[in-house]
Design a protein around this motif. Structure first.
Motif, mmCIF file in Angstrom:
data_model
loop_
_atom_site.group_PDB
_atom_site.id
_atom_site.type_symbol
_atom_site.label_atom_id
_atom_site.label_comp_id
_atom_site.label_asym_id
_atom_site.label_seq_id
_atom_site.Cartn_x
_atom_site.Cartn_y
_atom_site.Cartn_z
ATOM 1 N N ARG A 195 -20.538 62.591 70.399
ATOM 2 C CA ARG A 195 -20.911 62.625 68.980
ATOM 3 C C ARG A 195 -19.713 62.678 68.035
ATOM 4 N NH1 ARG A 195 -25.535 64.513 66.889
ATOM 5 N NH2 ARG A 195 -24.404 66.150 65.767
ATOM 6 N N ALA B 120 -23.843 70.209 68.062
ATOM 7 C CA ALA B 120 -25.035 69.366 67.934
ATOM 8 C C ALA B 120 -26.196 70.165 67.330
ATOM 9 C CB ALA B 120 -25.430 68.802 69.302
ATOM 10 N N ASN C 295 -25.819 69.991 63.886
ATOM 11 C CA ASN C 295 -25.686 68.573 63.520
ATOM 12 C C ASN C 295 -24.333 68.223 62.904
ATOM 13 O OD1 ASN C 295 -26.766 66.081 63.746
ATOM 14 N ND2 ASN C 295 -28.381 66.358 62.219
ATOM 15 N N GLU D 154 -30.930 66.834 72.972
ATOM 16 C CA GLU D 154 -31.565 65.566 72.596
ATOM 17 C C GLU D 154 -30.586 64.739 71.751
ATOM 18 O OE1 GLU D 154 -35.412 65.859 70.718
ATOM 19 O OE2 GLU D 154 -35.231 63.765 70.055
ATOM 20 N N ARG D 155 -29.899 65.418 70.824
ATOM 21 C CA ARG D 155 -28.933 64.691 69.973
ATOM 22 C C ARG D 155 -27.749 64.169 70.801
ATOM 23 N NH1 ARG D 155 -29.254 69.212 65.166
ATOM 24 N NH2 ARG D 155 -31.131 68.387 64.205
ATOM 25 N N THR E 187 -28.958 61.352 73.224
ATOM 26 C CA THR E 187 -29.315 60.133 72.486
ATOM 27 C C THR E 187 -28.026 59.393 72.112
ATOM 28 O OG1 THR E 187 -31.322 61.143 71.618
ATOM 29 C CG2 THR E 187 -30.496 59.238 70.428
ATOM 30 N N ALA E 188 -27.025 60.140 71.663
ATOM 31 C CA ALA E 188 -25.733 59.505 71.328
ATOM 32 C C ALA E 188 -25.155 58.841 72.577
ATOM 33 C CB ALA E 188 -24.764 60.539 70.774
#
Ligand code: NAD
Length: 423
Positions: A73, A103, A106, A410-411, A414-415
């Motif tokens: 990320r 994450a 965020n 999840e973040r 997904t990245a």
């Protein structure tokens, strides 16, 4: 052979704790669980020898580490710890918790961490500076404002960040303020950074207390660790009407049901470097800290402090994890069974990295914000993040820890999936 083969996590090691936390979240990740090995393997680990000349002319060698757990990320972000118990395995766990924490709130960062196996109290100021500068040069091949940005952690502070920034800048030939955060204000530091982690502990604690109907005015708090995180959090809780009834640090445990005077406490800490010289409180056995009568318990020292026997004796209704990894997985289960709410480290102490992010952004734009702006933005990010985590916990009927991992992983994954595997 992977460097993972060099670590043999015991049941109480921080890396083992982290792996169990990942296993617990996998059922909630859907198809992304396919990428779960990514979470269980740090991307990169650097072990460095740090030789320095001591004041008496002898040469001493220290072992240093920098681990970048996940960079899916953004650049790595995470503190540097100076402590005699630092190991590769501990730094791996701390770097992984940084991935999850960044994450969870965020921030556009991956997770990293560093450390030197040393008791800095045994070094003179000049030796500390030489060790910091040599360590920075050794890890200079993997850090940088766009690659990996260190910050303070246990036994490191703004002065050490200033030496790190200066050393990196000398080696690269440009003043690179964005290479570390937690710097002094004259060197591109941010207002509000020193107390940001404690403030985040307070904000998440305030929100959790409101949700469980615990009034902060009159609440009794017990704090383990009166360093940067513990003292800043304690000050804010006292400001909201709470009473600090017990304190433990590396010099001992003190209890006073009528409350500690925070100004005196800070003066003793400044004078002695520890709490034990504080007069107006009773000295008790260190183990008695865990069953002290209180409403909120704040572990703000080191990992692995809340074991099963201690979890069984905790009287607080709310545990706020200022420290990283203070609760062992089995102790987490005990606290859940006993109805003690735990706000986990990966959200509770995320205030520090959030204001570090603000510092980094301010350094790049060379435009600095007021302390009010910083505190208001920090408050909003923490409140919004905790609300999302709380909704996730309610939806799946899981603990706040597993919910924070669910939101964060999840973040991260997904990245990972969107970037794809190289080559
Ligand atoms: P610090 O060096 O300022 O303070 C550490 C405190 O822990 C001191 O009061 C020390 O006496 C106490 N301590 C050490 N060993 C102890 C022991 N065996 N028993 C009881 N107390 C002991 O460190 P800090 O920056 O306040 O960090 C504390 C925790 O918070 C660590 O887990 C750290 O990783 C975590 N954390 C720090 C930050 C930050 O911004 N500084 C951010 C996130 C998380």
């Amino acid at each position: 052979m992977s460097f993972l083969s060099y670590v043999t996590p015991s049941a109480t090691s921080p890396w083992h704790t982290y792996l169990s936390q990942v296993d617990r979240v996998l059922p909630y990740l859907g198809h992304l669980a396919h990428w779960s090995e990514t979470l269980k393997r740090p991307k990169r680990a650097l072990i460095v020898d740090v030789p320095i000349e001591m004041d008496d002319g002898s040469v001493a060698h220290f072992e240093g580490y920098r681990v970048q757990h996940n960079l899916s990320r953004g650049p790595g972000k995470g503190g540097v710890r100076y402590h005699p118990d630092v190991t590769l395995e501990e730094v791996m766990a701390l770097s992984a918790w940084m991935t999850v924490k960044c994450a969870a709130v965020n921030l556009p960062y991956g997770g990293a961490k560093g450390g030197i196996r040393v008791d800095p109290k045994t070094l003179s100021q000049k030796e500390l500076e030489r060790m910091t500068r040599r360590y920075t040069s050794e890890i200079g091949i993997i850090i940088g404002p766009q690659r990996d940005i260190p910050a303070p952690d246990v036994n490191t502070n703004g002065q050490i960040m200033a030496w790190m920034m200066d050393t990196y800048s000398m080696n690269t030939g440009t003043t690179a303020t964005g290479v570390v955060t937690g710097k002094p204000l004259h060197l591109g530091g941010s207002l509000g950074r020193v107390k940001a982690t404690g403030r985040g502990v307070f904000v998440t604690g305030r929100e959790a207390a409101r949700r469980i109907g615990l009034n902060l005015n009159g609440a009794r708090i017990a704090v383990q660790g009166m360093g940067n995180v513990g003292s800043s959090a304690a000050e804010l809780f006292i400001g909201a009407g709470a009473t600090l009834v017990a304190v433990q640090d590396h010099t001992g445990t003190l209890v006073n049901p009528k409350g500690f005077d925070m100004a005196n406490t800070m003066a003793v800490l400044k004078r002695d470097g520890g709490i034990s010289g504080y007069k107006d409180a009773e000295k008790v056995d260190n183990e008695d800290f865990w069953n002290v009568d209180c409403d909120i318990l704040i572990p703000a020292a080191l990992e692995g402090q809340i074991t099963v026997p201690r979890a069984n004796r905790i009287k607080a209704k709310l545990v706020l994890e200022g420290a990283n990894g203070p609760t062992l997985p089995e102790a987490d289960d005990v606290l859940k069974e006993r109805g003690v709410l735990v706000v986990p480290d990966v959200i509770c102490n995320a205030g520090g990295v959030t204001v570090s992010y603000f510092e980094w952004v301010q350094d790049f734009s060379s435009f600095f914000w007021s302390e009010d702006e910083i505190n208001v933005r920090l408050d909003k990010i923490m409140v919004d993040a905790l609300k999302h985590i709380w909704d996730t916990a309610d939806h799946h009927k899981i603990t706040l820890r597993t919910a924070t991992f669910a939101v964060a992983c999840e973040r991260i994954l997904t990245a990972r999936e969107e970037r794809g595997l190289y080559p």
